[in-house]
Design an enzyme around this catalytic site. Structure first.
Site, PDB file in Angstrom:
ATOM      1  N   HIS A  40      -6.702  -1.942   9.390  1.00 41.35           N
ATOM      2  CA  HIS A  40      -6.086  -3.250   9.180  1.00 41.35           C
ATOM      3  C   HIS A  40      -6.261  -4.177  10.391  1.00 41.35           C
ATOM      4  CE1 HIS A  40      -4.001  -2.363   5.374  1.00 41.35           C
ATOM      5  NE2 HIS A  40      -4.004  -1.123   5.839  1.00 41.35           N
ATOM      6  N   SER A  79       0.816  -1.217   0.000  1.00 37.69           N
ATOM      7  CA  SER A  79       0.000   0.000   0.000  1.00 37.69           C
ATOM      8  C   SER A  79       0.851   1.268   0.000  1.00 37.69           C
ATOM      9  CB  SER A  79      -0.925   0.013   1.225  1.00 37.69           C
ATOM     10  OG  SER A  79      -1.856  -1.035   1.176  1.00 37.69           O
ATOM     11  N   GLY A 102      -2.530   3.510  -4.472  1.00 30.07           N
ATOM     12  CA  GLY A 102      -3.072   4.281  -5.581  1.00 30.07           C
ATOM     13  C   GLY A 102      -4.435   4.882  -5.314  1.00 30.07           C
ATOM     14  N   CYS A 121      -9.188  -1.732   3.703  1.00 30.81           N
ATOM     15  CA  CYS A 121      -8.411  -0.593   3.196  1.00 30.81           C
ATOM     16  C   CYS A 121      -8.829  -0.223   1.764  1.00 30.81           C
ATOM     17  CB  CYS A 121      -6.913  -0.907   3.313  1.00 30.81           C
ATOM     18  SG  CYS A 121      -5.857   0.551   3.147  1.00 30.81           S
ATOM     19  N   PHE A 122      -7.998  -0.493   0.765  1.00 27.54           N
ATOM     20  CA  PHE A 122      -8.370  -0.235  -0.628  1.00 27.54           C
ATOM     21  C   PHE A 122      -9.660  -0.991  -0.954  1.00 27.54           C
ATOM     22  CE2 PHE A 122      -7.483  -0.313  -5.319  1.00 27.54           C
ATOM     23  CZ  PHE A 122      -7.264   1.042  -5.493  1.00 27.54           C
ATOM     24  N   PHE A 153      -6.739   8.034   0.764  1.00 30.39           N
ATOM     25  CA  PHE A 153      -8.039   8.278   0.148  1.00 30.39           C
ATOM     26  C   PHE A 153      -9.127   7.745   1.082  1.00 30.39           C
ATOM     27  CE2 PHE A 153      -5.062   8.301  -3.306  1.00 30.39           C
ATOM     28  CZ  PHE A 153      -5.527   9.263  -4.189  1.00 30.39           C
ATOM     29  N   GLU A 168      -5.651  -7.219  10.409  1.00 31.16           N
ATOM     30  CA  GLU A 168      -4.566  -8.210  10.355  1.00 31.16           C
ATOM     31  C   GLU A 168      -3.232  -7.612  10.785  1.00 31.16           C
ATOM     32  OE1 GLU A 168      -3.369  -5.769   7.056  1.00 31.16           O
ATOM     33  OE2 GLU A 168      -5.296  -6.266   7.941  1.00 31.16           O
TER      34      GLU A 168
END
Length: 377
Positions: free
Chosen positions: A347, A48, A231, A257-258, A302, A349
């Site tokens: 996260h 990431s 990204g 996350c993303f 983001f 994890e």
């Protein structure tokens, strides 16, 4: 200790002097700060962080060396590392090498001796900025270096998934008796995610980002996982389309996350770039379903644009913001009421921790169990 001069140059013209460590030369990226007091190796190997130059707010870095077994991926993904003080020697019986040695081996440029507290305050005030690290013979005049930084692309509009996703499927088997199988879409997955599934009796098939719904269905999995990754989520149209197909088929889905941003887009919400993002292992979040306060690990620049509170109507039924940041109210998770899907921005994890949110893997297991029961009826 290195005496080779180096400079961190920001796009707004700010220049910080220091000394080089790791590889030499020039590197460019987005300057972001991470507030974790530990876990620099996990940060550096997290996909990431692709194309980001990490500013460590912890005062000394390198004191635990480098431990090959602790990598979150096949290598270092940060574009560069900015620190205050480089530990002269690691003190860790598990260390397989030193931080500078590993950075030099992988061609990663670092700069030490920077006033990272002042730099962090600058980034908090002005937002994440494009930057460059120049060392040794790569040093130029301030004007030349600033111009070089300003010529580099920003993170908005950056499509980086193809740079970090696996090119072919691999499988991480369950530990002990297998309870479920999951297809994990690799948008930049961390090694501890399939490991967390395995510990709960789940076999994980890690799949390339461009995987089709037909390929997922052919595996006969019980659920789908959308991983973290780098990204701008606004560029991830293929992942969004795939997620919509998963939701239509009512396959249990969990995103991190993303993956949270991808689910958000599939549900019809927009995404936007945060001023300086959330990065570190001390980010407070509230679970709206229970009222529980979690200390979480985060790395995102983001966020999903959705209002917290009421149930929001989407093409896939009712959706609520399931988690929110206690620092700034940013959306930290989504919960679907009419399809078996949820996601979090942080996260659960996390390695090296914290582990407050690890119960979310069990929530996903419950979702898959309920789906199996429904099919049986």
């Amino acid at each position: 200790m290195s005496k080779i001069p180096a400079a961190l140059v920001l796009e707004d013209g700010k220049v910080y002097g220091g000394t080089s460590f790791g590889a030499g030369g020039t590197t460019f990226g987005e300057a972001v700060f991470a507030t974790g007091m530990t876990g620099y190796q996990e940060t550096m190997t997290d996909p990431s962080y692709r194309r980001q130059v990490v500013v460590a707010t912890a005062p000394q870095i390198g004191n635990t060396g480098w431990v090959e077994q602790d990598n979150e991926s096949s290598g270092i993904h940060v574009a560069g590392l900015v620190i205050r003080d480089l530990s002269p020697a690691p003190s860790n019986w598990r260390a397989t090498g030193t931080l500078p040695q590993e950075m030099e081996k992988q061609g990663i440029i670092g700069i030490a001796g920077v006033d990272t507290r002042a730099l962090t305050r600058h980034l908090r005030t002005n937002g994440a900025l494009r930057c460059g690290i120049f060392s040794g013979d790569a040093l130029g005049t301030p004007q030349e270096m600033v111009a070089a930084v300003q010529a580099t692309p920003g993170m908005v509009g950056a499509n980086l998934t193809s740079e970090v996703s696996t090119t072919k499927m691999y499988t991480v088997p369950a530990i002990g008796e297998q309870r479920f199988t999951v297809a994990a879409i690799d948008l930049g997955i961390k090694a501890n995610t399939p490991r967390s599934f395995a510990q709960r009796g789940i076999t994980t098939h890690v799949l390339p980002a461009e995987t089709t719904i037909e390929e997922i269905e052919a595996l006969g999995v019980d659920g789908v996982f959308l991983s973290n990754g780098p990204g701008d989520p606004a560029t991830a149209d293929a992942a969004v389309a795939l997620t919509a197909q998963i939701l239509k088929r009512r396959i249990p889905l969990f995103g991190i996350c993303f993956g949270n941003q991808i689910l958000g887009r599939a549900l019809g919400f927009g995404t936007y770039k945060l001023k300086f993002g959330h990065r570190g292992i001390n980010q407070p979040v509230v679970d709206h379903a229970t009222g529980q306060i979690l200390v979480t690990s985060q790395n995102h620049g983001f966020a999903v644009d959705a209002p917290a509170g009421d149930v929001l109507q989407t093409a896939f039924g009712g959706v609520q913001v399931g988690f929110s940041s206690l620092n700034d109210g940013v959306v930290e998770g989504l919960t679907c009421h009419d399809v078996p899907a949820f996601s979090v921005q942080f996260h659960p994890e996390a390695s090296a921790g914290p582990h407050d949110a690890s119960y979310l893997f069990d929530r996903f297991i419950l979702l898959m169990s309920e789906n199996v029961s429904t099919k049986a009826v």
